[in-house]
Design an enzyme around this catalytic site. Structure first.
Site, PDB file in Angstrom:
ATOM      1  N   LYS A   1     -19.498 -17.473   0.665  1.00  0.00           N
ATOM      2  CA  LYS A   1     -20.833 -17.354   0.904  1.00  0.00           C
ATOM      3  C   LYS A   1     -21.769 -16.279  -0.187  1.00  0.00           C
ATOM      4  O   LYS A   1     -21.077 -15.342  -0.443  1.00  0.00           O
ATOM      5  CB  LYS A   1     -21.259 -16.776   2.199  1.00  0.00           C
TER       6      LYS A   1
ATOM      7  N   GLY B   1      -9.669  -9.040  -1.312  1.00  0.00           N
ATOM      8  CA  GLY B   1      -8.672  -9.576  -0.492  1.00  0.00           C
ATOM      9  C   GLY B   1      -8.180 -11.105  -0.948  1.00  0.00           C
ATOM     10  O   GLY B   1      -7.002 -11.299  -1.484  1.00  0.00           O
TER      11      GLY B   1
ATOM     12  N   GLY C   1     -13.023  -3.293   0.582  1.00  0.00           N
ATOM     13  CA  GLY C   1     -14.523  -2.781   0.711  1.00  0.00           C
ATOM     14  C   GLY C   1     -14.898  -2.215  -0.534  1.00  0.00           C
ATOM     15  O   GLY C   1     -16.176  -1.950  -0.983  1.00  0.00           O
TER      16      GLY C   1
ATOM     17  N   ARG D   1       0.741  -1.171   0.052  1.00  0.00           N
ATOM     18  CA  ARG D   1       0.052  -0.041   0.016  1.00  0.00           C
ATOM     19  C   ARG D   1       0.714   1.092  -0.032  1.00  0.00           C
ATOM     20  O   ARG D   1       0.315   2.313  -0.546  1.00  0.00           O
ATOM     21  CB  ARG D   1      -1.092   0.026   1.228  1.00  0.00           C
TER      22      ARG D   1
END
Length: 400
Positions: A199, A356, A379, A38
């Site tokens: 999921k 991720g 996100g 990052r």
């Protein structure tokens, strides 16, 4: 995508105080940064501003201190790693507002770089509090946001500042927005999306948005079991959200209405235990043994996925096709990733990936550098794929 200003629109900034929001939320172990990715991503923006003579003042958060000054969440500990990446001395101020920040800024010369303390040490940051934002704004003449990964949050340093100071997108933010525009905003067609992971429940908004925007949607990972079960297929002991069968069927109906082909596994690699090199076999999805679980998609399914990748002009990827963390259940993800990388290298495909697990999977396959763009913004990347407005991006557009 609405227009936004970039560093190309900044002129005569020598001596100007430029507040730069960056993502320095890097992994740290025993006081040492273990992955500087990052920092490396934001280095071009910082170096460019410094080279043009700006006083570069970095704003960032670290961890979740919840408005309190927490010693082990101080940005002071990452100064050596930032200096190493930039190959330049970095000053540090023990607060992001008030006297300590102002004194450090007053000592700056043109081209200097200063890192201010964790913005989340103040409750006003996450609340986007007007008074706190005004205090931050006092420290700068211009504002540059280079933290796409925090753009889905309407915080003081990611959204509020753009209402106080002339606002610009940094090079990383610019690259991310341009890549996303090519991915889903205004893509070359056909567009194929690969969505995997465990999921369906965490990706309902994502799937619902994608079926309206892509020509084919490949579903893999544990999510695929829920879709197979919704069609009446017995998936044995495979990870499956049986309570979401109706949701899965609704998504399939929406896809059909929108003219989107949903691609589900035809065969799978099954095992009785979840561990590396567990005894396994390949079966059709209609023949999964009652005491086994599908941990990867099979070779026929990989061929089908690769055919879709071959037809595509644009590929958007989020999530692995199987349990890629353990061998041999990484086979399908690696094979599809390598095929996508080959198509990208030859110029036939624009490939945009993020999230991720996706970054880890592409690194595992050794092809992350061959994709057109790999987003490290978890996100924010997901919310963009879900079709949601990102406050930190929207405010840049409004000030353009």
């Amino acid at each position: 995508m609405p227009a936004f200003k970039t560093l190309d629109d900044l002129h005569d900034i020598s001596g100007k105080r430029v507040l730069v929001r960056v993502d320095l939320n890097v992994p740290v172990s025993e006081g040492k940064v273990t992955d500087a990715t990052r920092i490396e991503r934001v280095a071009p923006t910082i170096k460019e501003l410094s080279a043009k003579g700006a006083k570069v003042i970095l704003l960032a958060h670290f961890g979740r201190p919840k408005g309190e000054a927490v010693a082990d969440m101080s940005l002071g500990q990452i100064v050596p790693a930032v200096e190493e990446v930039l190959d330049q001395a970095i000053a540090f101020a023990a607060d992001c507002i008030g006297e300590r920040a102002q004194d450090a800024i007053a000592r700056m010369n043109s081209g200097d770089i200063l890192l201010l303390e964790n913005t989340r040490f103040h409750k006003g940051e996450e609340k986007n509090d007007a008074a706190f934002t005004a205090e931050l704004a006092k420290n700068g003449d211009l504002y540059v946001n280079d933290a796409f990964s925090a753009a889905h949050r309407a915080h003081a340093s990611t959204e509020g500042l753009a209402h106080h100071l002339p606002a610009y997108a940094g090079r990383t933010m610019q690259a991310e927005l341009e890549a996303l525009e090519k991915g889903l905003g205004n893509p070359a067609r056909p567009v194929v999306a690969i969505v995997g992971g465990a999921k369906v429940s965490t990706k309902i908004d994502l799937l619902t948005n994608l079926v309206k925007k892509v020509d084919a949607l490949v579903i893999g990972g544990g999510m695929a079991n829920t879709f197979l079960a919704a069609q009446g297929i017995d998936v044995g002991k495979s990870l499956c959200e049986h309570d979401l069968a109706a949701t899965a069927r609704e998504i399939m109906i929406e896809a059909e209405t929108a003219g989107c082909t949903i691609v589900l596994p035809e065969d799978g690699v099954v095992a009785r235990e979840f561990k590396a090199n567990a005894a396994h076999e390949t079966v059709t999805v209609s023949a999964i043994p009652a005491d086994a679980m599908m941990l990867d998609v099979g070779p026929k399914s990989v061929d089908k996925v690769n055919q879709w990748i071959g037809k595509a002009a644009t590929l958007v990827w989020n999530g692995p096709l199987g349990a890629f963390e353990i061998t041999p259940f990484d086979t399908a993800t690696v094979a599809a990733a390598k095929h996508a990388a080959d198509c990208t290298r030859t110029g036939k495909l624009v490939s945009v990936a993020g999230g991720g697990d996706t970054v880890s999977a592409l690194n595992h396959a050794g092809v992350a550098d061959d994709f057109s763009y790999v987003s490290t913004a978890g996100g924010a990347f997901l919310e963009w794929m879900e079709g949601k407005e990102l406050p930190g991006v929207a405010v840049l557009s409004k000030t353009a």
